[in-house]
Design an enzyme around this catalytic site. Structure first.
Site, PDB file in Angstrom:
ATOM      1  N   HIS A 198      -0.798  -5.825   2.487  1.00  8.19           N
ATOM      2  CA  HIS A 198      -2.000  -6.657   2.573  1.00  8.19           C
ATOM      3  C   HIS A 198      -1.675  -8.065   2.075  1.00  8.19           C
ATOM      4  CE1 HIS A 198      -5.341  -3.514   2.996  1.00  8.19           C
ATOM      5  NE2 HIS A 198      -5.616  -4.481   3.850  1.00  8.19           N
TER       6      HIS A 198
ATOM      7  N   CYS B  56      -7.233  -1.375   8.668  1.00  6.99           N
ATOM      8  CA  CYS B  56      -5.922  -1.397   7.988  1.00  6.99           C
ATOM      9  C   CYS B  56      -5.509   0.016   7.604  1.00  6.99           C
ATOM     10  CB  CYS B  56      -5.988  -2.285   6.741  1.00  6.99           C
ATOM     11  SG  CYS B  56      -6.151  -4.040   7.123  1.00  6.99           S
TER      12      CYS B  56
ATOM     13  N   GLU C  76       0.842  -1.200   0.000  1.00  7.73           N
ATOM     14  CA  GLU C  76       0.000   0.000   0.000  1.00  7.73           C
ATOM     15  C   GLU C  76       0.880   1.254   0.000  1.00  7.73           C
ATOM     16  OE1 GLU C  76      -3.151  -0.089  -0.396  1.00  7.73           O
ATOM     17  OE2 GLU C  76      -3.679  -2.158   0.125  1.00  7.73           O
TER      18      GLU C  76
END
Length: 209
Positions: free
Chosen positions: A168, A149, A85
């Site tokens: 992730h 998250c 991410e």
């Protein structure tokens, strides 16, 4: 004298919803077995899926360890790859946590920027890990999902001025084993540390001229 070890903190999440066993925490425990080499002091923590705990715990981890890098790992039921991410988002948190709570303001930090990018070049990390021949597909994302998250990532990025990362992982067996996910984390974090070091050298180099 031995060179001082770099502290690296890696977190995974506890159970929530349909994830009675959270693949992120299983993967982080696998990583702990493998380690990150002699020069790294690895600390792992399981984070409950609770907004208020995250708001207390993440700053406490930065304060306690002053880590070179803090990597958060979460599970995505939709993922089939390991996903890096790029950024965390401040607003849009409406999903209830394990305590049936969500922030009244629906944001992480009142008045904070809408989005904070990691200082780590995730494209470079992804390319390097892929080129290493790892048997796990690694991809990039700019949307960590506006749940715990993303909330954790933003909180950490805000605290560290961008010196955090979020990865992730898919659920166990869909398609990867715990060991494959652990090995993927090991490879990804080693590359992140390398990229961070090179970024630091470039910045220091610029200051000298």
């Amino acid at each position: 004298m031995e060179p001082e070890k770099k502290a690296v903190v890696v977190t995974g999440f506890g159970p929530f919803g349909e994830h009675a066993v959270n693949a992120s925490w299983v993967a982080v425990q696998e990583l702990e077995k493998m380690g990150l080499g002699e020069g790294v002091d690895l600390h792992i923590y399981e984070v409950p899926v609770e907004y208020q705990t995250v708001q207390r715990l993440i700053p406490a981890l930065w304060k306690k360890h002053c880590p070179e890098l803090l990597v958060h790992v979460g599970v995505s039921g939709m993922a089939t790859t390991v996903t890096l991410e790029k950024c965390g988002h401040n607003v849009g948190y409406r999903g209830l946590d394990n305590c049936l709570f969500c922030p009244g303001s629906h944001c992480c930090v009142d008045g904070g920027p809408e989005c904070i990018d990691s200082i780590i070049d995730m494209d470079a990390v992804c390319e390097r890990v892929t080129a290493s021949g790892l048997d796990v597909a690694v991809t990039i994302s700019k949307d960590a999902g506006r749940y715990l998250c993303d909330f954790t990532y933003y909180t950490s990025l805000y605290q560290s001025r961008g010196r955090s990362a979020f990865v992730h992982v898919p659920p166990l067996g869909k398609p990867y084993t715990a060991e494959q996910l652990g090995r993927a984390l090991q490879s990804i974090i080693e590359e992140m540390l390398d990229v961070l070091e090179q970024t630091g050298e470039k910045i220091n180099g610029r200051h000298e001229h």
